[in-house]
Design an enzyme around this catalytic site. Structure first.
Site, PDB file in Angstrom:
ATOM      1  N   HIS A 152       0.859  -1.204   0.000  1.00  0.00           N
ATOM      2  CA  HIS A 152       0.000   0.000   0.000  1.00  0.00           C
ATOM      3  C   HIS A 152       0.886   1.241   0.000  1.00  0.00           C
ATOM      4  O   HIS A 152       1.000   1.955   1.008  1.00  0.00           O
ATOM      5  CB  HIS A 152      -0.863  -0.077   1.264  1.00  0.00           C
ATOM      6  CG  HIS A 152      -1.960   0.925   1.389  1.00  0.00           C
ATOM      7  ND1 HIS A 152      -1.762   2.287   1.245  1.00  0.00           N
ATOM      8  CD2 HIS A 152      -3.271   0.766   1.669  1.00  0.00           C
ATOM      9  CE1 HIS A 152      -2.922   2.905   1.446  1.00  0.00           C
ATOM     10  NE2 HIS A 152      -3.853   2.003   1.702  1.00  0.00           N
ATOM     11  N   GLU A 254      -0.950   1.271  -5.371  1.00  0.00           N
ATOM     12  CA  GLU A 254      -0.698   0.059  -4.589  1.00  0.00           C
ATOM     13  C   GLU A 254      -0.704  -1.169  -5.485  1.00  0.00           C
ATOM     14  O   GLU A 254      -1.664  -1.401  -6.221  1.00  0.00           O
ATOM     15  CB  GLU A 254      -1.796  -0.080  -3.523  1.00  0.00           C
ATOM     16  CG  GLU A 254      -2.033   1.187  -2.724  1.00  0.00           C
ATOM     17  CD  GLU A 254      -3.319   1.133  -1.904  1.00  0.00           C
ATOM     18  OE1 GLU A 254      -3.750   0.021  -1.537  1.00  0.00           O
ATOM     19  OE2 GLU A 254      -3.902   2.195  -1.639  1.00  0.00           O
TER      20      GLU A 254
HETATM   21  C1  BG6 Z   1      -6.991   2.244   0.543  1.00  0.00           C
HETATM   22  C2  BG6 Z   1      -8.424   1.822   0.522  1.00  0.00           C
HETATM   23  O1  BG6 Z   1      -6.188   1.337  -0.065  1.00  0.00           O
HETATM   24  O2  BG6 Z   1      -6.611   2.424   1.902  1.00  0.00           O
HETATM   25  C3  BG6 Z   1      -9.245   2.931   1.143  1.00  0.00           C
HETATM   26  O3  BG6 Z   1      -8.850   1.542  -0.815  1.00  0.00           O
HETATM   27  C4  BG6 Z   1      -8.756   3.214   2.552  1.00  0.00           C
HETATM   28  O4  BG6 Z   1     -10.617   2.575   1.135  1.00  0.00           O
HETATM   29  C5  BG6 Z   1      -7.273   3.481   2.516  1.00  0.00           C
HETATM   30  O5  BG6 Z   1      -9.444   4.327   3.073  1.00  0.00           O
HETATM   31  C6  BG6 Z   1      -6.648   3.730   3.889  1.00  0.00           C
HETATM   32  O6  BG6 Z   1      -6.955   2.711   4.762  1.00  0.00           O
HETATM   33  P1  BG6 Z   1      -6.525   2.799   6.264  1.00  0.00           P
HETATM   34  O7  BG6 Z   1      -7.125   1.606   6.954  1.00  0.00           O
HETATM   35  O8  BG6 Z   1      -5.021   2.732   6.298  1.00  0.00           O
HETATM   36  O9  BG6 Z   1      -7.047   4.100   6.794  1.00  0.00           O
END
Ligand code: BG6
Length: 288
Positions: A152, A254
């Site tokens: 991510h 990602e």
């Molecule tokens: C992204 C998702 O990859 O991550 C989003 O598609 C999400 O929906 C984002 O809001 C962040 O996620 P988190 O759990 O780290 O706040």
């Protein structure tokens, strides 16, 4: 490769390679910095991030595994790998000259309560002119397992208004902000609002054009899906660990196994998802 205590007294490794410097927290096997000399920081980190064993770090490269998003309300968003403590199993110096570190996470009582599968997950991070990350899942159990995954990656950009993401043209995406509708991507992607999309059947190469100075080349394998996320104004303000203006200097692109790209891993088999990223001048050919 040196080990020290980072923010929140969490242990981290610092990799000082000839071409670049990187930092990796053992909490989540989380890469928080990659700085190729002469190119500035490639990754975006929130200066309001938590550094706690029960919370994910905001920015860098969280590992979402064994699911992406939140399949059921009682399960942690993006799985448990990013909030688990990993152990360092290997460090290496390559002739090219790059540095490598490998971290491992195996199933435990806590992971089996959330997900009933034995596994051995290995994150290899290679720091040279590229930042290369390889996430491998070995199924150590006797039943097949299904796993999603995401590297991510929060990329640091100069100004979101001048960013173009190339390579996704002509692909379909699931729009997480519009009832999971599947839509076509017409041209290059620019961002002027909240974006949260799972692109399907994506190619191995995607480029982030980051204004007049540089571009970031992303290469992947073991993955047929790509998520693009920018929270924009309201969502940035709503997240406690995210600066209000943070959305202007980041974009997440990602490398994933998400949606229809979930992988079934047979007993004794391994699935590896790899992502390599590199800064290049805005124009001209890529460095070989
Ligand atoms: C992204 C998702 O990859 O991550 C989003 O598609 C999400 O929906 C984002 O809001 C962040 O996620 P988190 O759990 O780290 O706040």
């Amino acid at each position: 490769i040196a080990f020290t205590l980072g923010n929140g007294d969490l242990p981290k490794a610092i990799l000082l390679a000839e071409d670049a410097t990187a930092e990796i927290y053992l909490h989540g096997a989380h890469v928080t910095s990659f700085h190729r000399h002469g190119w500035g920081e490639m990754l975006w980190m929130s200066d309001e991030s938590n550094f706690r064993t029960d919370r994910p770090i905001r920015g860098g490269v969280p590992i979402c595994w064994p699911w992406f998003g939140q399949p059921q309300p009682e399960l942690p968003q993006h799985g448990f790998a990013r909030t688990s403590q990993w152990e360092v199993i290997e460090t290496k110096t390559h002739a090219d000259p790059s540095l490598e570190i490998a971290l491992r996470l195996t199933d435990s009582e806590a992971t089996r309560q959330l997900w009933p599968h034995p596994f051995e997950l290995t994150m290899r991070v290679i720091v040279g002119r590229d930042l290369t990350m390889q996430l491998s899942c070995l199924n150590t159990g006797e039943e097949p397992l299904d796993a999603e995954a995401a590297l991510h990656t929060y990329f640091h950009v100069q100004d979101i208004d001048a960013v173009r993401v190339a390579g996704l043209e002509g692909r379909s995406y699931i729009d997480k902000l519009d009832a999971m509708q599947v839509k076509p991507q017409a041209g290059e992607l620019t961002i002027d609002r909240e974006v949260d999309r799972i692109y399907l059947e994506t190619p191995d190469a995607v480029t982030i054009h980051d204004g007049a100075e540089r571009r970031i080349e992303i290469q992947k394998s073991g993955s047929l899906s790509t998520v693009v996320w920018n929270p924009w104004i309201d969502k940035s303000a709503a997240m406690a660990d995210f600066p209000n203006d943070g959305y202007r200097t980041m974009v997440c692109v990602e490398t994933t196994n998400a949606a229809d790209d979930v992988r079934t891993i047979q007993p004794g088999e391994v699935h590896t998802i790899t992502q390599s990223c590199r800064c290049e001048p805005a124009t001209g050919p890529a460095d070989p």
